[in-house]
Motif scaffolding. Sequence first.
Motif, PDB file in Angstrom:
ATOM      1  N   PHE A  85     114.150  22.301   1.037  1.00  0.00           N
ATOM      2  CA  PHE A  85     115.539  21.583   0.872  1.00  0.00           C
ATOM      3  C   PHE A  85     116.143  21.759   2.826  1.00  0.00           C
ATOM      4  N   TYR A  86     116.083  20.625   3.447  1.00  0.00           N
ATOM      5  CA  TYR A  86     117.095  21.072   4.756  1.00  0.00           C
ATOM      6  C   TYR A  86     118.574  20.640   4.741  1.00  0.00           C
ATOM      7  N   VAL A  87     119.227  22.334   5.073  1.00  0.00           N
ATOM      8  CA  VAL A  87     120.760  22.061   4.161  1.00  0.00           C
ATOM      9  C   VAL A  87     121.122  22.545   6.010  1.00  0.00           C
ATOM     10  N   THR A  88     122.566  22.188   5.921  1.00  0.00           N
ATOM     11  CA  THR A  88     123.957  22.004   7.244  1.00  0.00           C
ATOM     12  C   THR A  88     124.606  22.434   6.404  1.00  0.00           C
ATOM     13  N   GLY A  89     125.703  23.396   7.212  1.00  0.00           N
ATOM     14  CA  GLY A  89     127.262  23.482   6.735  1.00  0.00           C
ATOM     15  C   GLY A  89     127.470  22.412   7.341  1.00  0.00           C
ATOM     16  N   GLU A  90     129.201  22.106   6.403  1.00  0.00           N
ATOM     17  CA  GLU A  90     129.894  21.407   6.680  1.00  0.00           C
ATOM     18  C   GLU A  90     130.065  20.631   8.091  1.00  0.00           C
ATOM     19  N   ASP A  91     130.096  21.709   8.999  1.00  0.00           N
ATOM     20  CA  ASP A  91     129.641  20.987  10.459  1.00  0.00           C
ATOM     21  C   ASP A  91     128.409  21.000  11.307  1.00  0.00           C
ATOM     22  N   GLY A  92     127.323  20.236  10.378  1.00  0.00           N
ATOM     23  CA  GLY A  92     126.305  20.129  10.832  1.00  0.00           C
ATOM     24  C   GLY A  92     125.760  20.242  11.063  1.00  0.00           C
ATOM     25  N   ALA A  93     126.369  22.038  11.248  1.00  0.00           N
ATOM     26  CA  ALA A  93     125.074  23.119  12.601  1.00  0.00           C
ATOM     27  C   ALA A  93     124.360  23.559  11.139  1.00  0.00           C
ATOM     28  N   PRO A  94     122.630  24.283  11.698  1.00  0.00           N
ATOM     29  CA  PRO A  94     121.679  25.543  10.451  1.00  0.00           C
ATOM     30  C   PRO A  94     123.434  26.343   9.720  1.00  0.00           C
ATOM     31  N   LEU A  95     123.201  27.152   9.217  1.00  0.00           N
ATOM     32  CA  LEU A  95     123.670  28.412   8.683  1.00  0.00           C
ATOM     33  C   LEU A  95     123.576  29.121   9.141  1.00  0.00           C
ATOM     34  N   THR A  96     123.790  30.153   9.130  1.00  0.00           N
ATOM     35  CA  THR A  96     124.046  31.474   9.182  1.00  0.00           C
ATOM     36  C   THR A  96     123.121  32.563   8.826  1.00  0.00           C
ATOM     37  N   ASP A  97     122.518  33.462   8.897  1.00  0.00           N
ATOM     38  CA  ASP A  97     121.391  34.363   8.076  1.00  0.00           C
ATOM     39  C   ASP A  97     122.110  34.732   6.864  1.00  0.00           C
ATOM     40  N   ALA A  98     122.989  35.260   6.844  1.00  0.00           N
ATOM     41  CA  ALA A  98     123.971  35.366   5.784  1.00  0.00           C
ATOM     42  C   ALA A  98     124.390  34.679   5.104  1.00  0.00           C
ATOM     43  N   ALA A  99     125.401  33.554   5.202  1.00  0.00           N
ATOM     44  CA  ALA A  99     125.224  32.514   4.353  1.00  0.00           C
ATOM     45  C   ALA A  99     123.970  32.040   3.517  1.00  0.00           C
ATOM     46  N   ALA A 100     123.184  31.470   4.906  1.00  0.00           N
ATOM     47  CA  ALA A 100     122.149  31.235   4.411  1.00  0.00           C
ATOM     48  C   ALA A 100     121.344  31.691   3.110  1.00  0.00           C
ATOM     49  N   HIS A 101     120.850  33.009   3.083  1.00  0.00           N
ATOM     50  CA  HIS A 101     120.967  34.793   1.928  1.00  0.00           C
ATOM     51  C   HIS A 101     121.568  33.853   0.952  1.00  0.00           C
ATOM     52  N   GLU A 102     122.789  33.813   1.101  1.00  0.00           N
ATOM     53  CA  GLU A 102     123.956  33.881   0.032  1.00  0.00           C
ATOM     54  C   GLU A 102     123.105  32.307  -1.032  1.00  0.00           C
ATOM     55  N   VAL A 103     122.911  30.943  -0.557  1.00  0.00           N
ATOM     56  CA  VAL A 103     123.003  30.046  -0.821  1.00  0.00           C
ATOM     57  C   VAL A 103     121.685  29.758  -1.650  1.00  0.00           C
ATOM     58  N   ALA A 104     120.457  30.609  -1.250  1.00  0.00           N
ATOM     59  CA  ALA A 104     119.380  31.344  -1.441  1.00  0.00           C
ATOM     60  C   ALA A 104     119.893  31.643  -3.435  1.00  0.00           C
ATOM     61  N   ALA A 105     119.951  32.978  -3.212  1.00  0.00           N
ATOM     62  CA  ALA A 105     120.646  33.561  -3.815  1.00  0.00           C
ATOM     63  C   ALA A 105     121.281  32.919  -5.122  1.00  0.00           C
ATOM     64  N   ALA A 106     122.470  31.979  -4.800  1.00  0.00           N
ATOM     65  CA  ALA A 106     122.945  31.570  -5.815  1.00  0.00           C
ATOM     66  C   ALA A 106     122.020  30.154  -6.334  1.00  0.00           C
ATOM     67  N   VAL A 107     120.675  29.722  -5.767  1.00  0.00           N
ATOM     68  CA  VAL A 107     119.827  28.987  -6.125  1.00  0.00           C
ATOM     69  C   VAL A 107     119.521  29.395  -7.596  1.00  0.00           C
ATOM     70  N   GLU A 108     118.964  30.562  -7.063  1.00  0.00           N
ATOM     71  CA  GLU A 108     118.043  31.509  -7.936  1.00  0.00           C
ATOM     72  C   GLU A 108     118.718  31.415  -8.889  1.00  0.00           C
ATOM     73  N   ARG A 109     120.182  32.443  -9.063  1.00  0.00           N
ATOM     74  CA  ARG A 109     120.759  32.554 -10.048  1.00  0.00           C
ATOM     75  C   ARG A 109     120.704  31.415 -11.068  1.00  0.00           C
ATOM     76  N   ALA A 110     121.275  30.220 -10.632  1.00  0.00           N
ATOM     77  CA  ALA A 110     121.148  29.316 -11.354  1.00  0.00           C
ATOM     78  C   ALA A 110     120.400  28.398 -12.052  1.00  0.00           C
ATOM     79  N   LEU A 111     118.957  28.985 -11.513  1.00  0.00           N
ATOM     80  CA  LEU A 111     117.584  28.373 -12.134  1.00  0.00           C
ATOM     81  C   LEU A 111     116.995  29.620 -12.948  1.00  0.00           C
ATOM     82  N   GLN A 112     117.785  30.377 -13.169  1.00  0.00           N
ATOM     83  CA  GLN A 112     117.194  32.556 -14.139  1.00  0.00           C
ATOM     84  C   GLN A 112     117.757  31.292 -15.322  1.00  0.00           C
TER      85      GLN A 112
END
Length: 834
Positions: free
Chosen positions: A807-834
């Motif tokens: 999934f190619y995702v961006t923030g609300e500003d249309g720009a790529p996510l920061t590294d920290a934000a990206a890893h937070e999103v990945a962790a949130a998705v992984e938790r949702a799939l557990q």
Amino acid sequence: MTESVEETAGPAGARSPGNTPAPEGGYPAARLRLLQDEAPTGPDRRAALARLTDDWLAGLLARHGAAAGLSGTALVAVGGYGRGELSPRSDLDLLLLHDGRADAGALATLADHLWYPVWDLGLALDHSVRTPAEARKAAREDLKVQLGLLDARHLAGDPDLTAALRTTAYADWRESAPKRLPELHDLCQERAERQGELQYLLEPDLKEARGGLRDATALRAVAASWLADAPRGGLEAARTRLLDARDALHLTTGRATDRLSLQEQDQVATALGMLDADALLRQTYESARTISYAADVTWREVGRVLRARSLKPMLRGLLHGRTAGKGERSPLAEGVVELDGEAVLARTARPERDPVLVLRAAAAAAQAGLPLATHAIRRCATATATKPLPVPWPAEAREQLVTLLGAGTHTVPVWEALEAEGIITRLLPDWERVRCRPQRNPVHTWTVDRHLVETAVRASALTRRVHRPDLLLVAALLHDIGKGWPGDHSVAGETIARDVAARLGFDARDTTVIATLVRHHLLLIETATRRDLDDPATVGAVAEAVGSTRTLELLHALTEADALATGPAAWSAWRGGLVADLVKRVAARLAGEPDTEVRGAGEPTAEQERLAIEAGRTGGPVLALHARAEAPTDADTGPETPAPAQEPVGVELLIAVPDQPGVLPAAAGVLALHRLTVRAADLLLLDPIDDGPVLLLSWRVAAEYGSLPQADRLRADLLRALDGSLDVPARLAERERAYARRSRVVLAPPPRVTVAGGSSDTATVIEVRAQDAHGLLHRIGRALETAGVAVRSAHISTLGANAVDAFYVTGEDGAPLTDAAAHEVAAAVERALQ
């Protein structure tokens, strides 16, 4: 005379005659002590259990036979028990033999006193009561009965009866062998087709699968016919290892099972003192391979002998005169000839002076579609042990290896014969680490080593597409050579491939190309199916890794061969189209052409543009359904490669909808509710048009069962899902609970969600790998929406039971996510799939 009776189990709640416990209570306790004792194990324990059971049954016959005043009877063990090999939960195969003079009622009473105590202990029993004449008649009518009698062993009673039965059983078998052996061969082949090949199965049946204990027993029967005999090297040891594994399986599960299930493999491995389940499977595969090879050689010899016997002696004399029986030799290569349908060494061949002869013979046999004779392989094996090939290899040796690899499907049996005699690991020492190595990914059909050979077979059909077929074939053989080493197998494989290529005598430039192909053999398929091909960074990264158009050409062919050799779920016309589009773009980049001149699958078609315009005009979703069945492309097949079957009839579904929150989870949820399985999908945000941006979703789906849904119903439910009147999560949760109640729990690895760094300059790539399940894409979409990111494009791929989505995702500003934000999103998705 008592009628012959055969059963496999006693009546429910069976007890000894008189419904009282049998007085032989010492046997159960002694049996339990033996099975719980850590020593003896293996053959010693099986023999001890057989002796203990022998004594118990002999006592039963002596006591009850004498009480009934019966004589002229014998108790005989047949089948596996007759061989003195009794596993913890094995059946007892028993024959009560009598001379026909006993009273029928007394004989029936004696049989009850023998069978019921066995049933009382919960042991399975195959039993019959027959005269010798009845036993011979049953053997003539039933091949399995005849095979069982070959292992007849006297337990108690009149030994002359048993001895006479054994003598006639062997005489009858040898007399009828020309007729019964083809029947036995057919049974073996039918069983192999039904159960599969033990050496490749993740959950093999140790007894019934090809290369299992049944085949080992069949080889004993062939040897008893005196028509042919199996290669003895390692055969008994292989059979013993399978029996040991079955013993451990019986003791671990407490059941009479022969299937080595995934959830029991670690316990069985521990019981056998092995490191882990992979070590157990590898040893099991090695044993099965030994038995399968012996069976191939033996049945080939049986066929040769029977064909020779079918020619009348007079006819042979008329046809061949003085040369009758000598056989005609046809030259195949230097030192190699064809004789009686096999490739053999010429009389003048001297493998001890010609180290290339083994590869020349193998290549000649494969090119001619002939098996390589066992005695020829063994002569070469002895020679290579004393006079190995020089390192680096001479040019002829390298050319003969390439010729062998390029022979198509005929390569496989020749390669397996060389491997069975230890020649492959002598020629290529690094092969030992992948030999018989299991692959626990259900997408894979083969073990690692067989997959490498199959990839070379598939690559042989693509050699006309590349400028250096030799580099393609060698890279195909080595592309997974790094499996079994720590870390990324592609990285480890690159180093090993350099060493092997240098060993084979390739120069530095060719060695670099082979190493590059091995390092990046997954690059094209992973990029094409998981990345946005319209992103310049995607094409640029591939171009940088590949380096040249010629290497790209080779990598394209290797990618296809690898996928085709993996299994039916790994390749399709759709995936082939994506890879071809990526290759086209990368080739243009390497040639210096601007990216805008390359059109491909990432750009909307005319129909997609029409749907997008209609969605923008109406302000609601617009759908188009197309039933389809993909035929294989020309690139899918070759003269030596079986054409893949057409892909299942499914649906191409296009959805255009004005951009708004929740489109992806809503659409995915509606598809799941309509029981449509997503095979692949792409999501693309089209550039704003007059009526605003439009999301275009291109799906490839298949109906789980029943007919395909109507587009109007899908659109209506999608509208309800978008406006909130259809509670998709609740409906899916209800269906999942119902499905769980009637389905077996599937043990699968946990989902893994990662950030693919450096994959795009304009978006952050979130990669999801999980077990495919109902509503999976819906849950992922909801998790991304909850995380507050916008999905700009998505690439969904299903490989067997595994979903691999990007999934190619961006923030609300249309720009790529920061590294920290990206890893937070990945962790949130992984938790949702557990």
